[in-house]
Design a protein around this motif. Structure first.
Motif, short mmCIF file in Angstrom:
data_model
loop_
_atom_site.label_atom_id
_atom_site.label_comp_id
_atom_site.label_asym_id
_atom_site.label_seq_id
_atom_site.Cartn_x
_atom_site.Cartn_y
_atom_site.Cartn_z
N SER A 67 0.81 -1.22 0.00
CA SER A 67 0.00 0.00 0.00
C SER A 67 0.84 1.27 0.00
O SER A 67 0.44 2.30 0.52
CB SER A 67 -0.97 0.02 1.18
N ARG A 68 2.04 1.16 -0.56
CA ARG A 68 2.93 2.29 -0.73
C ARG A 68 3.60 2.16 -2.08
O ARG A 68 3.72 1.07 -2.62
CB ARG A 68 4.01 2.32 0.37
N PHE A 69 4.02 3.29 -2.63
CA PHE A 69 4.78 3.31 -3.88
C PHE A 69 6.26 3.28 -3.49
O PHE A 69 6.75 4.23 -2.89
CB PHE A 69 4.47 4.57 -4.69
N ASN A 70 6.95 2.21 -3.81
CA ASN A 70 8.34 2.00 -3.41
C ASN A 70 9.28 2.44 -4.52
O ASN A 70 9.25 1.88 -5.62
CB ASN A 70 8.58 0.52 -3.12
N ILE A 97 9.37 10.02 -9.04
CA ILE A 97 8.50 10.59 -8.00
C ILE A 97 7.51 11.56 -8.62
O ILE A 97 6.31 11.51 -8.33
CB ILE A 97 9.35 11.27 -6.91
N ASP A 98 7.98 12.44 -9.51
CA ASP A 98 7.07 13.38 -10.19
C ASP A 98 5.98 12.64 -10.96
O ASP A 98 4.81 13.03 -10.93
CB ASP A 98 7.85 14.31 -11.12
N VAL A 111 5.69 12.18 -0.04
CA VAL A 111 6.95 11.51 -0.33
C VAL A 111 7.76 11.44 0.97
O VAL A 111 8.01 12.46 1.60
CB VAL A 111 7.76 12.25 -1.41
N ILE A 112 8.15 10.21 1.34
CA ILE A 112 8.89 10.02 2.59
C ILE A 112 10.15 9.21 2.29
O ILE A 112 10.08 8.10 1.77
CB ILE A 112 8.02 9.30 3.65
N VAL A 113 11.28 9.78 2.65
CA VAL A 113 12.58 9.14 2.47
C VAL A 113 12.81 8.26 3.70
O VAL A 113 12.75 8.74 4.83
CB VAL A 113 13.69 10.20 2.31
#
Length: 179
Positions: A67-70, A97-98, A111-113
């Motif tokens: 459920s996240r975009f990796n 990411i864009d 967006v989380i690093v």
């Protein structure tokens, strides 16, 4: 969403668990695992784009994080993040990411690093916030992240003291200093 240059101001976040010396890992693994921190991480990243290096990807128990975009950075031309998006450079990761932001109607704040050390350093100029689980202990480590205090980031909130077994930790929110 319009295409942007990588140099434009971004408002990403980063999330990490770090010891009192800003150390985050040893031998490709996190220094400590706290169940409450894992639950907070899951909640903070769910439905968002998570950016990581290949070693962080390799250390995950579940790949990709559901459920996240990796988005996974690796210079290895043979590496592919199955179930995720592979990038070979920061610029390539920013372009991915864009694309994900535009296609999924997300914002920069989605967006989380998530690490490791080299990825935190590479993406720090694009981050506006950092959620740090600060463990009051100094581990024997081989990987650290930037010391946000020394870089002039401002701690804008801190949780009450938390404990897990014999560890004391706090959740701290840092904001990037204004230029």
């Amino acid at each position: 969403m319009k295409n942007r240059k990588a140099s434009e101001n971004r408002h990403f976040s980063l999330i990490a668990i770090a010891d009192k010396n800003w150390a985050i890992g040893r031998g490709g693994h996190q220094l400590v695992s706290i169940s409450q921190d894992r639950a907070m991480f899951r909640e903070a990243t769910m439905g968002r784009i998570v950016v990581m290096g290949r070693r962080t990807w390799d250390s995950l128990d579940i790949r990709p994080l559901e459920s996240r975009f990796n988005v996974v950075l690796s210079r290895d031309p043979d590496f592919t993040a199955k179930g995720g998006f592979t990038a070979r450079s920061v610029d390539e990761a920013l372009a991915e990411i864009d694309r994900l932001l535009g296609e999924n109607r997300l914002e920069d704040t989605d967006v989380i690093v998530i690490g490791g050390g080299a990825i935190y350093r590479a993406f720090l100029p694009y981050c506006a916030q950092a959620l740090i689980t600060a463990v009051d202990y100094a581990y024997d480590a081989d990987t650290d992240m930037p010391d946000l205090d020394a870089l002039g980031w401002k701690m804008t909130s801190e949780s009450d003291e938390q404990t897990a077994f014999d560890l004391i930790y706090h959740y701290r929110l840092y904001e990037r200093p204004e230029d």
